[in-house]
Scaffold this motif. Structure first.
Motif, PDB file in Angstrom:
ATOM      1  N   LEU A   1       0.552  -0.809   0.210  1.00 43.39           N
ATOM      2  CA  LEU A   1      -0.544  -0.271  -0.214  1.00 43.39           C
ATOM      3  C   LEU A   1       1.082   1.195  -0.036  1.00 43.39           C
ATOM      4  CD1 LEU A   1      -2.767  -0.913   2.561  1.00 43.39           C
ATOM      5  CD2 LEU A   1      -2.826  -1.025   0.080  1.00 43.39           C
ATOM      6  N   GLU A   2       2.348   1.479   1.206  1.00 47.26           N
ATOM      7  CA  GLU A   2       2.955   2.306   0.713  1.00 47.26           C
ATOM      8  C   GLU A   2       3.570   2.660  -0.496  1.00 47.26           C
ATOM      9  OE1 GLU A   2       4.894   1.819   4.400  1.00 47.26           O
ATOM     10  OE2 GLU A   2       3.573   2.220   5.443  1.00 47.26           O
ATOM     11  N   ALA A   3       4.010   1.477  -0.824  1.00 47.09           N
ATOM     12  CA  ALA A   3       4.572   1.662  -2.524  1.00 47.09           C
ATOM     13  C   ALA A   3       4.047   2.319  -3.769  1.00 47.09           C
ATOM     14  CB  ALA A   3       5.656   0.303  -2.297  1.00 47.09           C
ATOM     15  N   SER A   4       2.781   1.191  -2.892  1.00 46.53           N
ATOM     16  CA  SER A   4       1.486   2.136  -4.235  1.00 46.53           C
ATOM     17  C   SER A   4       1.003   3.660  -4.113  1.00 46.53           C
ATOM     18  CB  SER A   4      -0.048   1.300  -4.222  1.00 46.53           C
ATOM     19  OG  SER A   4       0.649  -0.315  -4.110  1.00 46.53           O
ATOM     20  N   LEU A   5       1.503   4.251  -3.141  1.00 44.79           N
ATOM     21  CA  LEU A   5       0.580   5.487  -2.913  1.00 44.79           C
ATOM     22  C   LEU A   5       2.126   6.143  -3.193  1.00 44.79           C
ATOM     23  CD1 LEU A   5      -1.376   7.402  -1.513  1.00 44.79           C
ATOM     24  CD2 LEU A   5      -0.136   6.754   0.784  1.00 44.79           C
ATOM     25  N   ALA A   6       3.499   6.193  -2.373  1.00 40.35           N
ATOM     26  CA  ALA A   6       4.431   6.566  -2.851  1.00 40.35           C
ATOM     27  C   ALA A   6       5.027   6.647  -4.137  1.00 40.35           C
ATOM     28  CB  ALA A   6       5.696   6.264  -2.797  1.00 40.35           C
ATOM     29  N   ALA A   7       4.481   5.659  -5.082  1.00 40.86           N
ATOM     30  CA  ALA A   7       4.509   5.704  -6.688  1.00 40.86           C
ATOM     31  C   ALA A   7       3.476   6.773  -7.630  1.00 40.86           C
ATOM     32  CB  ALA A   7       3.749   4.337  -7.713  1.00 40.86           C
ATOM     33  N   ILE A   8       2.590   6.848  -6.731  1.00 39.80           N
ATOM     34  CA  ILE A   8       1.679   7.549  -7.626  1.00 39.80           C
ATOM     35  C   ILE A   8       1.740   9.190  -7.522  1.00 39.80           C
ATOM     36  CG2 ILE A   8      -1.195   8.617  -7.426  1.00 39.80           C
ATOM     37  CD1 ILE A   8      -1.895   5.654  -6.961  1.00 39.80           C
ATOM     38  N   LYS A   9       2.547   9.049  -6.100  1.00 36.04           N
ATOM     39  CA  LYS A   9       2.409  10.623  -5.470  1.00 36.04           C
ATOM     40  C   LYS A   9       3.813  11.122  -6.628  1.00 36.04           C
ATOM     41  CE  LYS A   9       1.305  10.864  -1.028  1.00 36.04           C
ATOM     42  NZ  LYS A   9       0.885  11.237   0.833  1.00 36.04           N
ATOM     43  N   LYS A  10       4.292  10.444  -6.431  1.00 36.49           N
ATOM     44  CA  LYS A  10       6.012  10.939  -7.730  1.00 36.49           C
ATOM     45  C   LYS A  10       6.003  11.038  -9.007  1.00 36.49           C
ATOM     46  CE  LYS A  10      10.301   8.900  -9.335  1.00 36.49           C
ATOM     47  NZ  LYS A  10      11.097   6.959  -9.821  1.00 36.49           N
ATOM     48  N   ASP A  11       4.278  10.769  -9.477  1.00 34.15           N
ATOM     49  CA  ASP A  11       4.101  10.994 -10.890  1.00 34.15           C
ATOM     50  C   ASP A  11       2.923  11.931 -11.124  1.00 34.15           C
ATOM     51  OD1 ASP A  11       5.549   8.489 -11.698  1.00 34.15           O
ATOM     52  OD2 ASP A  11       3.376   7.024 -12.020  1.00 34.15           O
TER      53      ASP A  11
END
Length: 275
Positions: free
Chosen positions: A250-260
């Motif tokens: 979940l945390e990795a998914s959220l970080a990836a979206i915020k990065k994009d």
């Protein structure tokens, strides 16, 4: 120019509203013919008898309902015609129900209902009343000698009709074997991260955004082959069966979206001042 697939009237109390029914969908299915590999000759499928392999013509074929292995009840077209529902040019409204009471899985195929020039006033009255009441009309309609359960729903400035599955056609979810047995509430921290993930992906629905990627790729491949180009097959995708840590995922998914996602203007201004 679309053509109506049915015309008749909506029966609303003692009021009849003449309408025409149009398809809502123009399907874009890719169809292939079967060809003989050696010379590309078209293949024709023949109807043959399972007992002796002899070819059977349409005139020799009757309908049979299997009641036990290799035991059939023969049903003629006259038998079926005698039981066909009486053809009607009326969509007979039986009930008005709240739209949220209908599970979308009950819906089958949708149509537009367009008023006849003589019935615009009555049509708009029904449309406005249903919108104000937030109600859906449940009605019966005979299409192609088959009685259909239907739902009439307001959509923008017109009415739509959706055919519906009957109750005994539905598979209840309680009949499924793999329903989760653990109904305990989720971890609060995991739920908070999941809610942030949903919020970061939330937007207004835009139907034009979504495409049938597979059909477009197939058509592109066909065009390339027609032009004599060499086709390179894509490697098959591998299925990831590895069990992952839910919180970490979940945390990795959220970080990836915020990065994009682009930075807000306010944040960019603060950074530029600091420099």
């Amino acid at each position: 120019m679309p053509r109506p697939v049915w015309s008749g009237s909506i029966s609303f109390g003692l009021v009849n509203v003449p309408v025409k029914m149009y398809n809502t969908v123009r399907r874009k299915t890719i169809r292939f013919n079967q060809l003989r590999k050696s010379d590309g000759c078209r293949i024709r499928l023949k109807k043959t008898c399972a007992a002796d392999g002899a070819e059977v013509t349409n005139e020799q074929i009757v309908k049979g309902y299997e009641i036990s292995p290799d035991q059939y009840v023969i049903v003629t077209q006259d038998d079926l015609d005698a039981l066909n529902p009486k053809a009607s040019k009326t969509i007979a409204i039986e009930d008005f129900v709240l739209s949220e009471q209908i599970n979308p899985i009950y819906y089958e195929q949708a149509y537009y209902l367009v008023p006849d020039k003589s019935s615009v006033k009555a049509y708009m009255l029904l449309l406005s009343a249903m919108q104000s009441a937030n109600r859906v009309a449940i009605a019966r309609l005979v299409i192609r000698n088959k009685e259909q359960l239907t739902a009439i729903r307001p959509a923008d400035n017109l009415l739509t009709l959706s055919t519906m599955h009957f109750a005994d056609e539905m598979i209840p979810h309680t009949a499924l074997d793999d329903l989760p047995a653990d109904q305990s509430p989720p971890d609060k921290r995991e739920l908070a991260i999941a809610m942030q993930l949903i919020e970061s992906l939330s937007t207004d629905f835009d139907h034009q955004k979504y495409h049938d990627d597979y059909r477009e790729k197939v058509m592109e491949m066909i065009e390339q082959k027609a032009e004599g180009q060499q086709i390179v097959n894509q490697p098959a995708a591998t299925q990831n069966t590895k069990v992952v840590d839910l919180m970490a995922a979940l945390e990795a998914s959220l970080a990836a979206i915020k990065k994009d996602q682009p930075e807000p203007a306010k944040t960019r201004r603060k950074k530029s001042r600091a420099q």
